[in-house]
Design a protein around this motif. Structure first.
Motif, PDB file in Angstrom:
ATOM      1  N   GLU A 250      65.906 -48.512 -27.323  1.00  0.00           N
ATOM      2  CA  GLU A 250      66.735 -47.671 -26.455  1.00  0.00           C
ATOM      3  C   GLU A 250      66.555 -46.185 -26.715  1.00  0.00           C
ATOM      4  N   VAL A 251      65.304 -45.796 -26.816  1.00  0.00           N
ATOM      5  CA  VAL A 251      65.002 -44.372 -27.002  1.00  0.00           C
ATOM      6  C   VAL A 251      65.265 -43.651 -25.672  1.00  0.00           C
ATOM      7  N   PRO A 252      66.065 -42.601 -25.706  1.00  0.00           N
ATOM      8  CA  PRO A 252      66.461 -41.951 -24.457  1.00  0.00           C
ATOM      9  C   PRO A 252      65.385 -40.998 -23.927  1.00  0.00           C
ATOM     10  N   ILE A 253      64.261 -41.527 -23.569  1.00  0.00           N
ATOM     11  CA  ILE A 253      63.249 -40.684 -22.931  1.00  0.00           C
ATOM     12  C   ILE A 253      62.708 -41.391 -21.692  1.00  0.00           C
ATOM     13  N   GLU A 254      62.196 -40.582 -20.802  1.00  0.00           N
ATOM     14  CA  GLU A 254      61.518 -41.148 -19.637  1.00  0.00           C
ATOM     15  C   GLU A 254      60.030 -40.861 -19.768  1.00  0.00           C
ATOM     16  N   TRP A 255      59.231 -41.792 -19.367  1.00  0.00           N
ATOM     17  CA  TRP A 255      57.788 -41.603 -19.444  1.00  0.00           C
ATOM     18  C   TRP A 255      57.255 -40.937 -18.187  1.00  0.00           C
ATOM     19  N   GLU A 256      56.372 -40.015 -18.418  1.00  0.00           N
ATOM     20  CA  GLU A 256      55.643 -39.425 -17.296  1.00  0.00           C
ATOM     21  C   GLU A 256      54.182 -39.733 -17.615  1.00  0.00           C
ATOM     22  N   GLU A 257      53.531 -40.517 -16.819  1.00  0.00           N
ATOM     23  CA  GLU A 257      52.207 -40.992 -17.224  1.00  0.00           C
ATOM     24  C   GLU A 257      51.074 -40.282 -16.498  1.00  0.00           C
ATOM     25  N   HIS A 258      50.070 -39.959 -17.254  1.00  0.00           N
ATOM     26  CA  HIS A 258      48.886 -39.326 -16.675  1.00  0.00           C
ATOM     27  C   HIS A 258      47.647 -40.016 -17.186  1.00  0.00           C
ATOM     28  N   TYR A 259      46.662 -40.045 -16.336  1.00  0.00           N
ATOM     29  CA  TYR A 259      45.413 -40.676 -16.721  1.00  0.00           C
ATOM     30  C   TYR A 259      44.301 -39.647 -16.720  1.00  0.00           C
ATOM     31  N   VAL A 260      43.319 -39.922 -17.522  1.00  0.00           N
ATOM     32  CA  VAL A 260      42.103 -39.130 -17.445  1.00  0.00           C
ATOM     33  C   VAL A 260      41.518 -39.338 -16.045  1.00  0.00           C
ATOM     34  N   GLY A 261      41.047 -38.253 -15.439  1.00  0.00           N
ATOM     35  CA  GLY A 261      40.539 -38.351 -14.071  1.00  0.00           C
ATOM     36  C   GLY A 261      39.196 -39.051 -13.979  1.00  0.00           C
ATOM     37  N   THR A 262      38.807 -39.346 -12.781  1.00  0.00           N
ATOM     38  CA  THR A 262      37.501 -39.979 -12.575  1.00  0.00           C
ATOM     39  C   THR A 262      36.443 -38.935 -12.226  1.00  0.00           C
ATOM     40  N   GLU A 263      36.906 -37.729 -11.970  1.00  0.00           N
ATOM     41  CA  GLU A 263      35.970 -36.642 -11.682  1.00  0.00           C
ATOM     42  C   GLU A 263      36.376 -35.413 -12.482  1.00  0.00           C
ATOM     43  N   ILE A 264      35.430 -34.531 -12.647  1.00  0.00           N
ATOM     44  CA  ILE A 264      35.752 -33.298 -13.352  1.00  0.00           C
ATOM     45  C   ILE A 264      36.723 -32.466 -12.513  1.00  0.00           C
ATOM     46  N   ASP A 265      37.814 -32.054 -13.134  1.00  0.00           N
ATOM     47  CA  ASP A 265      38.763 -31.180 -12.455  1.00  0.00           C
ATOM     48  C   ASP A 265      38.279 -29.741 -12.658  1.00  0.00           C
ATOM     49  N   PRO A 266      37.947 -29.037 -11.572  1.00  0.00           N
ATOM     50  CA  PRO A 266      37.360 -27.704 -11.747  1.00  0.00           C
ATOM     51  C   PRO A 266      38.296 -26.742 -12.484  1.00  0.00           C
ATOM     52  N   ARG A 267      39.585 -27.005 -12.426  1.00  0.00           N
ATOM     53  CA  ARG A 267      40.530 -26.100 -13.092  1.00  0.00           C
ATOM     54  C   ARG A 267      40.549 -26.297 -14.606  1.00  0.00           C
ATOM     55  N   THR A 268      40.102 -27.454 -15.093  1.00  0.00           N
ATOM     56  CA  THR A 268      40.047 -27.664 -16.543  1.00  0.00           C
ATOM     57  C   THR A 268      38.604 -27.818 -17.007  1.00  0.00           C
ATOM     58  N   GLN A 269      37.691 -27.892 -16.064  1.00  0.00           N
ATOM     59  CA  GLN A 269      36.276 -28.134 -16.369  1.00  0.00           C
ATOM     60  C   GLN A 269      36.070 -29.395 -17.187  1.00  0.00           C
ATOM     61  N   SER A 270      36.966 -30.343 -17.035  1.00  0.00           N
ATOM     62  CA  SER A 270      36.810 -31.604 -17.764  1.00  0.00           C
ATOM     63  C   SER A 270      37.471 -32.701 -16.953  1.00  0.00           C
ATOM     64  N   PHE A 271      37.444 -33.910 -17.500  1.00  0.00           N
ATOM     65  CA  PHE A 271      38.071 -35.031 -16.824  1.00  0.00           C
ATOM     66  C   PHE A 271      39.598 -34.985 -16.925  1.00  0.00           C
ATOM     67  N   LEU A 272      40.088 -34.083 -17.728  1.00  0.00           N
ATOM     68  CA  LEU A 272      41.539 -33.926 -17.799  1.00  0.00           C
ATOM     69  C   LEU A 272      42.023 -33.256 -16.528  1.00  0.00           C
ATOM     70  N   THR A 273      43.049 -33.789 -15.966  1.00  0.00           N
ATOM     71  CA  THR A 273      43.565 -33.153 -14.756  1.00  0.00           C
ATOM     72  C   THR A 273      44.458 -31.969 -15.130  1.00  0.00           C
ATOM     73  N   TRP A 274      44.502 -31.025 -14.246  1.00  0.00           N
ATOM     74  CA  TRP A 274      45.360 -29.861 -14.411  1.00  0.00           C
ATOM     75  C   TRP A 274      46.818 -30.312 -14.518  1.00  0.00           C
ATOM     76  N   GLU A 275      47.184 -31.309 -13.721  1.00  0.00           N
ATOM     77  CA  GLU A 275      48.558 -31.806 -13.712  1.00  0.00           C
ATOM     78  C   GLU A 275      48.959 -32.345 -15.097  1.00  0.00           C
ATOM     79  N   SER A 276      48.014 -33.031 -15.746  1.00  0.00           N
ATOM     80  CA  SER A 276      48.366 -33.599 -17.041  1.00  0.00           C
ATOM     81  C   SER A 276      48.636 -32.481 -18.060  1.00  0.00           C
TER      82      SER A 276
END
Ligand code: IPM
Ligand code: IPM
Lengths: 335, 335
Positions: B34-60
């Motif tokens: 019963e840990v009082p947190i909510e999960w916000e889930e992000h995945y590594v992208g399938t394409e390079i995100d130009p804003r991070t220049q990597s597979f990590l999304t800017w949103e994450s």
């Protein structure tokens, strides 16, 4: 022929000239074993020799060049006085390109590991150690060259082949340092192709350290750039009990072999007849092998290992109370 | 709030999006506790995100910045394709300046060591890792700055003080790298003066590795530049059984804490319900402590340790035959 350098660890400019008991021990054991060599002894100087820019005398360097073989007692450089490190000077002046350290569990001396049987081969001239002057790195650039990498890789594979070893692991961090460690690996791969009978693998340094402490039996011969060799060879020494028990030998261009005890000169116990001569003795054994005096080498090595295994005579660092002289005498009795 | 990145280790550009079982395990245990947190889930992208220049999304990245806390599953970067490493991108973009790894022997899981209780604190932004672009080091220069060194030293001493630790050891090779490691030590000394109640010492890295394998109880909190931290934290993990058992947390500017499992994503067993979730669970616990949810943290940590100690449910890497789900259920039962 053989050469001894001795110094104390005094952090002042007045280096006492004395002959530590561990060098004496080697001489006694060699005498008892009737090793056919003559000693040529040299000491670290009391003043900087302008021809070497260090406390090492020009004569001592010339002596190693002439004899092509030597044994070096523990030497320490006074810290923070801007002199060139004695060890680094030796490596540079004699072009000692490979540092070879066999690391084997000693029967009868228990550590947490009883399955250590590996060799670390360290590139000894470049990497983070490039461009050192007076122990100050003016610009901290890591330099790796093709020539030095091929040379040490060649040494490692040749060593593996001639010593019945099956595997060479190249240790690196090429995922971060592609230009330097990447080149090192490329050279190792080139050499590996010439030795199809030796298994070749590449292991990232962080992973290597983890695997070494979990299961050292996974490794056989390890070859690596300078700084990783510095770190991993000491880690491996720790597995079997420390630097007081591990031999070391430096290989130079033109067939030079300079064996050495890599532990410190232990100024607190130096001259008190308490020091453990094992590392210097085992190093002297590697020197004998280099001279192809293998019978003498085997004989002395067995006597050392048997004395330690028997456990009656042990120096304080191994939990005993024997003096250097008693321990040495016990070795001679085991010959 | 919490964030999960998951990826597989596929060395192709088509990253499968799936949720590994170890992330699922954390979610189950948190729910049961019963840990009082909510999960916000992000995945590594399938394409390079130009804003991070990597597979990590800017949103994450934005999500970590906003929540100031996160938990990262194992991520691997496809090798040799010239993309920027996901882990290195995260460190850089989020300014994760300290990597903190508590390393404790697990009661009931026997290794050669039963006395490990230390923390490694690694400077996580510079040193040999400076100037990395697309995982290629254009010029291999080691950079150490006063700012980053003071920052990590301050973190280490503050950590020691607030966690009842007695000693901080700064690990270095300043005898060779005076300009860089020398500066690092200077910064540590400055900070040490502000913490007179904490013992401060300096240990050369080669010697540190030897002492760690001989007697890890000699150490308490270790602080060091990036590459040494990479090496020594893995060595320490090896002492207690490996990366599968050690938590890790990255501290960033502005109070960000990104906990992570540092082991690989084990593509051979991923998705087969065989993986050991311990490292990610223990990392999640460090995250809870960062959120000052200490009761929940203690409760979950005890349940994990008791489950392992009891030994009935263990995953294959610990010599058992439990599935991830069974092991997780056992932890929930121990809550
Ligand atoms: C004393 C120091 C310069 C030296 C080195 O770093 O090479 C030592 O650690 C060694 O391994 O011989
Ligand atoms: C994958 C690699 C770039 C990384 C590092 O060297 O930092 C890893 O070893 C780690 O410790 O997180």
């Amino acid at each position: 022929f053989l050469l001894l350098y001795n110094s104390d660890n005094s952090h002042s400019l007045s280096w006492r000239r004395y002959r530590p008991e561990i060098a004496e021990s080697v001489k006694q054991v060699f005498k008892a074993a009737e090793v056919p060599i003559e000693w040529e002894e040299h000491y670290v100087g009391t003043e900087i020799d302008p021809r070497t820019q260090s406390f090492l005398t020009w004569e001592s360097l010339e002596s190693v060049r002439r004899n092509k073989v030597g044994l070096k007692g523990p030497m320490a450089t006074p810290i923070g006085k801007g002199h060139r490190s004695l060890n680094l000077t030796l490596r540079k002046e004699l072009n000692l390109y490979a540092n070879v350290r066999p690391c084997n569990s000693l029967p009868g001396y228990k550590t947490r590991y009883d399955d250590v049987n590996l060799i670390t081969i360290r590139e000894n001239t470049e990497g983070e150690y490039s461009g050192l002057e007076h122990q100050v790195l003016l610009k901290v650039s890591k330099i790796i060259t093709r020539q030095a990498s091929l040379r040490v890789a060649e040494y490692a594979f040749h060593y593996a082949k001639t010593h019945g070893r099956e595997r060479v692991s190249a240790i690196h961090k090429a995922n971060i340092m592609q230009k330097t460690d990447g080149l090192f690996l490329k050279c190792c791969r080139e050499v590996a192709e010439k030795y199809p009978e030796i298994t070749y693998e590449e292991v990232v340094i962080d992973n290597c350290c983890m695997m070494l402490v979990k299961n050292p039996a996974l490794f056989d011969v390890l070859v690596m750039p300078n700084l990783y060799g510095d770190i991993i060879s000491d880690l491996c020494a720790g597995l079997i009990g420390g630097l007081g028990l591990t031999p070391s030998c430096n290989i130079g261009e033109g067939g030079i072999a300079l064996a050495e005890a890599v532990h410190g000169s232990a100024p607190d116990i130096a001259g008190k007849n308490l020091a453990n001569p094992t590392a210097l003795l085992l190093s002297a054994v590697t020197m004998l092998r280099h001279l192809e005096l293998n019978d003498k080498a085997d004989m002395i090595q067995d006597a050392i290992l048997n004395t330690i295994a028997e456990g009656r005579y042990r120096t304080a660092d191994l939990g005993g109370s024997s003096s250097t002289t008693d321990f040495t005498r016990a070795i001679c009795d085991h010959l």
